[in-house]
Design a protein around this motif. Sequence first.
Motif, PDB file in Angstrom:
ATOM      1  N   SER A   1       0.835  -1.205   0.000  1.00  0.00           N
ATOM      2  CA  SER A   1       0.000   0.000   0.000  1.00  0.00           C
ATOM      3  C   SER A   1       0.874   1.261   0.000  1.00  0.00           C
ATOM      4  CB  SER A   1      -0.916   0.022   1.222  1.00  0.00           C
ATOM      5  OG  SER A   1      -1.891  -1.000   1.132  1.00  0.00           O
ATOM      6  N   TYR A   2       0.404   2.248  -0.737  1.00  0.00           N
ATOM      7  CA  TYR A   2       1.080   3.536  -0.853  1.00  0.00           C
ATOM      8  C   TYR A   2       0.042   4.649  -0.763  1.00  0.00           C
ATOM      9  CZ  TYR A   2       4.775   0.672  -3.021  1.00  0.00           C
ATOM     10  OH  TYR A   2       5.707  -0.278  -3.292  1.00  0.00           O
ATOM     11  N   ASP A   3       0.509   5.865  -0.521  1.00  0.00           N
ATOM     12  CA  ASP A   3      -0.386   7.014  -0.642  1.00  0.00           C
ATOM     13  C   ASP A   3      -0.625   7.264  -2.134  1.00  0.00           C
ATOM     14  OD1 ASP A   3      -1.711   9.264   0.856  1.00  0.00           O
ATOM     15  OD2 ASP A   3      -0.561  10.400  -0.600  1.00  0.00           O
ATOM     16  N   ARG A   4      -1.878   7.512  -2.506  1.00  0.00           N
ATOM     17  CA  ARG A   4      -2.242   7.601  -3.917  1.00  0.00           C
ATOM     18  C   ARG A   4      -1.383   8.623  -4.676  1.00  0.00           C
ATOM     19  NH1 ARG A   4      -6.719   6.273  -6.898  1.00  0.00           N
ATOM     20  NH2 ARG A   4      -7.994   5.790  -5.057  1.00  0.00           N
ATOM     21  N   GLU A   5      -1.212   9.788  -4.102  1.00  0.00           N
ATOM     22  CA  GLU A   5      -0.472  10.850  -4.797  1.00  0.00           C
ATOM     23  C   GLU A   5       0.951  10.419  -5.126  1.00  0.00           C
ATOM     24  OE1 GLU A   5       0.913  15.523  -4.091  1.00  0.00           O
ATOM     25  OE2 GLU A   5      -0.398  14.512  -2.642  1.00  0.00           O
ATOM     26  N   ASN A   6       1.612   9.738  -4.183  1.00  0.00           N
ATOM     27  CA  ASN A   6       3.002   9.335  -4.386  1.00  0.00           C
ATOM     28  C   ASN A   6       3.142   8.226  -5.416  1.00  0.00           C
ATOM     29  OD1 ASN A   6       3.945  11.157  -2.420  1.00  0.00           O
ATOM     30  ND2 ASN A   6       3.485   9.706  -0.783  1.00  0.00           N
ATOM     31  N   ILE A   7       2.272   7.240  -5.365  1.00  0.00           N
ATOM     32  CA  ILE A   7       2.399   6.124  -6.311  1.00  0.00           C
ATOM     33  C   ILE A   7       1.949   6.535  -7.709  1.00  0.00           C
ATOM     34  CG2 ILE A   7       0.122   5.109  -5.874  1.00  0.00           C
ATOM     35  CD1 ILE A   7       3.477   3.268  -6.517  1.00  0.00           C
ATOM     36  N   GLU A   8       0.997   7.466  -7.802  1.00  0.00           N
ATOM     37  CA  GLU A   8       0.605   7.970  -9.121  1.00  0.00           C
ATOM     38  C   GLU A   8       1.748   8.739  -9.768  1.00  0.00           C
ATOM     39  OE1 GLU A   8      -2.997  10.219  -8.690  1.00  0.00           O
ATOM     40  OE2 GLU A   8      -4.277   8.457  -8.975  1.00  0.00           O
TER      41      GLU A   8
ATOM     42  N   TRP B   1       4.914   8.162  -9.164  1.00  0.00           N
ATOM     43  CA  TRP B   1       5.890   7.119  -9.516  1.00  0.00           C
ATOM     44  C   TRP B   1       5.540   6.474 -10.856  1.00  0.00           C
ATOM     45  CZ3 TRP B   1      10.413   4.735  -8.389  1.00  0.00           C
ATOM     46  CH2 TRP B   1      10.563   3.387  -8.723  1.00  0.00           C
ATOM     47  N   LEU B   2       4.273   6.093 -11.012  1.00  0.00           N
ATOM     48  CA  LEU B   2       3.842   5.463 -12.256  1.00  0.00           C
ATOM     49  C   LEU B   2       3.824   6.459 -13.409  1.00  0.00           C
ATOM     50  CD1 LEU B   2       0.894   3.272 -10.876  1.00  0.00           C
ATOM     51  CD2 LEU B   2       3.201   2.516 -11.502  1.00  0.00           C
ATOM     52  N   GLY B   3       3.475   7.702 -13.100  1.00  0.00           N
ATOM     53  CA  GLY B   3       3.436   8.737 -14.133  1.00  0.00           C
ATOM     54  C   GLY B   3       4.799   9.040 -14.724  1.00  0.00           C
ATOM     55  N   GLU B   4       5.856   8.737 -13.993  1.00  0.00           N
ATOM     56  CA  GLU B   4       7.220   8.954 -14.486  1.00  0.00           C
ATOM     57  C   GLU B   4       7.708   7.803 -15.357  1.00  0.00           C
ATOM     58  OE1 GLU B   4       9.344   9.543 -10.888  1.00  0.00           O
ATOM     59  OE2 GLU B   4       8.773  11.666 -10.681  1.00  0.00           O
ATOM     60  N   GLY B   5       6.804   6.844 -15.612  1.00  0.00           N
ATOM     61  CA  GLY B   5       7.157   5.740 -16.511  1.00  0.00           C
ATOM     62  C   GLY B   5       7.627   4.476 -15.826  1.00  0.00           C
ATOM     63  N   ASN B   6       7.638   4.450 -14.505  1.00  0.00           N
ATOM     64  CA  ASN B   6       8.065   3.249 -13.784  1.00  0.00           C
ATOM     65  C   ASN B   6       6.976   2.181 -13.866  1.00  0.00           C
ATOM     66  OD1 ASN B   6      10.608   4.306 -12.523  1.00  0.00           O
ATOM     67  ND2 ASN B   6       9.150   5.789 -11.702  1.00  0.00           N
TER      68      ASN B   6
END
Length: 438
Positions: A55-62, A64-69
């Motif tokens: 589990s992650y905080d939504r803002e942080n994981i979004e 992370w994924l938005g940067e292409g990871n």
Amino acid sequence: MFFSRRILGRVGRGGRKKKVLRIGSRREMITPTHFLCPISLDLMKDPVTLSTGISYDRENIEKWLGEGNRTCPVTNQELTSYDLIPNHAIRRMIQEWCVDNRSHGIERIPTPRIPVSSSEVSEMCARLEAATGRGDHQECLELLGKMKGLAKESERDKKCIAESGAGRVLSACFQAFSTENKYEVEDLVKEVLSALKWMFPVGEESKSMLGSKPSLRCMAWILKGQDSSAKRNVVIVLKKLLSLDHTYANILAQVDEDVPQALFEMVKSPTCPSARKAPLEVIYRMVASSPEANGKFVKMGLPSLVLEILVDAEKGVAEKALAVLDGICESQEGRDNICSHPLTMALLVKKIMRLSEMGTELCVSIMWKLLCKGEDENQVVEALELGGFQKLLVVLQVGCGENTKERATELLKLMNLYQDRVQCLHNSSGFKYLKKSY
């Protein structure tokens, strides 16, 4: 992999480290580590779970994924799904913990709103499109208010709205109501513009609707009004529209002859120095595309105003101001007006190597147009006396674009013809700029 190891190093492999919050000078409170986001190590406000079970905080994981990871930050496993599943259980536990510790100054984290989905946005757009077709001004205003309210919730919702076709629908709405009695729909067209400014880049259909004569005429009407906030929104939309297709700049100059004056006033009396950027960029597009607009700006004294702004403008504004001068120099009238100002050559020589690579290229371009296209020998001598020869040599040494290189070389050849009229031509002090970087 480096990021994952760093995360694991902070939270531990066998068990998570505890985060200590200091309360006052004598008490300490330990925050349960499973309440913390593994990325930021802060209390999770909107916990969501990845396919790996972490589990992650939504803002942080979004982010992370938005940067292409495409991996889980903690486990480094490849993600089989990018769905973010709300973890309601942990969220309720965090909220209860916050309530239990409110005496220590801990505020309860509010229940997060469910992010808007593309299907919801599509449904809203369909209703807005239908209301536009019926000419229902009030319903359009209500739907637009709801859309803007969702956009304020998070950057994710704003992005979802922009990517779900809202730009096209709003462009059609603006064009449709631009032909109405503007005083009756003034609130609607202003609200549409305030939303459109964050929906660029738009598609070809949206671009053609916003660039139509009725739409541009309506924008010109708002520019001439007294609502400063609405005027700022207009120039932002125009700036982005003209950057996509500069041919609309000529149409803008034709639909209302008072547009140059309105833009001039915005540059002359901005609400803040940075507020000059957008109107200067719109002016640049107009002077570069329309000889008539170029002549109007020159007659109202724009070159003098821009030169005065250049004296102490920050980099972003200075680059836009130089671009405007470069556009004005396309006409003989513009060159004559700029040359007549006592600050011109001093500012151009000073700004070389002082702003940015773009700023230097613009300074060289303006000097080339003034000196190589002009017939005023005094301007060439002045440039030499101010150290322009040395500055141009440095430009060639540090490297520049091919076009700038050609113009700088031509300027050096021209200045060399007048070296006997300047005693301090070979003063090497100009080479101190060799150490300056862009």
